[in-house]
Design an enzyme around this catalytic site. Structure first.
Site, PDB file in Angstrom:
ATOM      1  N   HIS A 171       0.934  -0.890   0.116  1.00  0.00           N
ATOM      2  CA  HIS A 171       0.135  -0.218   0.129  1.00  0.00           C
ATOM      3  C   HIS A 171       0.665   1.340  -0.227  1.00  0.00           C
ATOM      4  O   HIS A 171       1.969   1.162   1.252  1.00  0.00           O
ATOM      5  CB  HIS A 171      -0.928   0.055   0.940  1.00  0.00           C
ATOM      6  N   CYS A 172       0.849   1.997  -1.139  1.00  0.00           N
ATOM      7  CA  CYS A 172       1.318   3.652  -1.682  1.00  0.00           C
ATOM      8  C   CYS A 172       0.809   4.499  -0.671  1.00  0.00           C
ATOM      9  O   CYS A 172      -0.209   4.775  -1.720  1.00  0.00           O
ATOM     10  CB  CYS A 172       2.442   2.907  -2.696  1.00  0.00           C
TER      11      CYS A 172
END
Length: 386
Positions: free
Chosen positions: A168-169
């Site tokens: 998850h960025c």
């Protein structure tokens, strides 16, 4: 009197999807709820490029080549396009099981594991799956009520199972998975090139100006017609942003280039799925860097299985008042209100006649009947009616 009319209200599926996501443009745009760092990413890219195009590009286009701003514009547009494509797309979210499907899976698990005595821990819910002569474990997700496909994982921030989950960025405001990983890689690659490009030509700009009027005079010179904006504030600010961005973005690009060459994800690398003590080989790798890169970056893109813009029809009941024709001479019965049943605009006629209860013992002998015998009307009652 009032008439209940059922109307159909059109509801899109994205409005009822579980998970912690936000949707825009009628479900066409899908992002995580935490978007603050994404806005910071936009601000840094747009601000740095705006300063570069406004001041340094004009001087470099005249002194060196007009191709310098053109190439910078191409890199900028490509980086912004891939960023928005990564942030606004479905990363590969797997739908949760329906109640019937979840119940069927639970029955299968109970049939496989049997009844577990009280006080004992139930066995892990795992299925074995073979890929390229390699056993891969499919884990059960207690939130989505499904057995996750290979390489899928549950994102704790978006609260969804994502196919080929990478990470998850927060900088792009979305998960990175099977459906947007190639755009994420192209974004960080183009951003690295753009950062190096701006950083290099900022140094060239300062060097060219220093050769003409000296370094100290260059720092005091105003780059444009705005005397309050000195070169110390603008160019040095760009150099500092590019310098600190350079190490992180270029390092991240190199790391993901290594993962693409091995056909591996960040989640698998952190967990050590294929480099642990058992030295299990990666069943997804083709053993060739070119084939791995082609599969990850040029392979067919699977469609979204969410069907975000699908239609769910829900019935809405609305009350409409209307008059009903009556026969002449008839009167409307008075409205009586019972406890908890009276509604506005409706009339209810309630007649309650208590029926006397007479036991068989109190009845005369000729009127007593045996169980199962039908009642026979008496002659006196028939005469009384006539």
């Amino acid at each position: 009197m009032s008439v209940m009319v059922a109307r159909k209200k059109v509801v899109r599926k994205w409005e009822k999807l579980p998970g912690r996501n936000t949707f825009c443009c009628d479900g066409r745009i899908m992002m995580a709820r935490q978007k603050g760092i994404f806005y910071l990413t936009l601000f840094l890219i747009l601000g740095t490029c705006a300063l570069f195009f406004a001041f340094e590009c004009r001087y470099l286009a005249v002194q060196l080549s007009p191709a310098i701003p053109v190439f910078a514009a191409v890199l900028f547009l490509f980086a912004m396009a891939t960023l928005l494509r990564t942030s606004f797309s479905d990363p590969g979210v797997i739908p949760r099981a329906l109640p019937d499907e979840a119940a069927f899976i639970e029955m299968e698990i109970e049939a496989t594991n049997g009844t577990v005595p009280q006080g004992q821990r139930p066995p892990p819910r795992i299925k074995n799956f073979q890929i390229n002569n390699q056993i891969v474990k499919l884990k059960y997700c207690y939130t989505c009520k499904i057995f996750r496909p290979p390489r899928a994982s549950h994102c704790s921030i978006c609260d969804n199972c994502v196919e080929r989950f990478d990470h998850h960025c927060p900088w792009v405001g979305n998960c990175v998975g099977k459906r947007n990983y190639r755009y994420f890689y192209l974004f960080i690659l183009s951003l690295s090139l753009l950062t190096i490009y701006i950083f290099t030509f900022n140094i060239v700009y300062v060097a060219l100006k220093s050769l003409k009027i000296g370094f100290l005079n260059t720092l005091k010179e105003t780059p444009g017609t705005y005397p309050s904006m000195s070169l110390t504030v603008l160019t040095v600010l760009e150099v500092l942003i590019c310098f600190f961005t350079l190490w992180s973005v270029v390092g991240l690009t190199g790391f993901h280039t290594f993962l693409v060459a091995l056909n591996q994800t960040t989640n698998e690398d952190i967990k050590g799925s294929w480099t642990g003590k058992n030295r299990v080989q990666n069943p997804y790798s083709h053993g060739n860097i070119v084939k791995n890169c082609c599969e990850v970056l040029c392979g067919p893109l699977p469609p979204s299985v969410l069907d975000r813009r699908g239609i769910l029809q829900q019935e809405e009941s609305t009350a409409q008042e209307g008059s009903c024709p009556r026969a002449p001479g008839t009167q409307e019965p008075p409205a009586t209100q019972g406890p908890g049943k009276a509604q506005e605009g409706q009339s209810v006629l309630s007649l309650q006649v208590p029926a006397p209860s007479v036991s068989d013992a109190e009845m005369p002998e000729e009127k007593q009947r045996t169980p199962g015998q039908l009642p026979v009307p008496s002659l006196d009652a028939g005469r009384a009616e006539h």
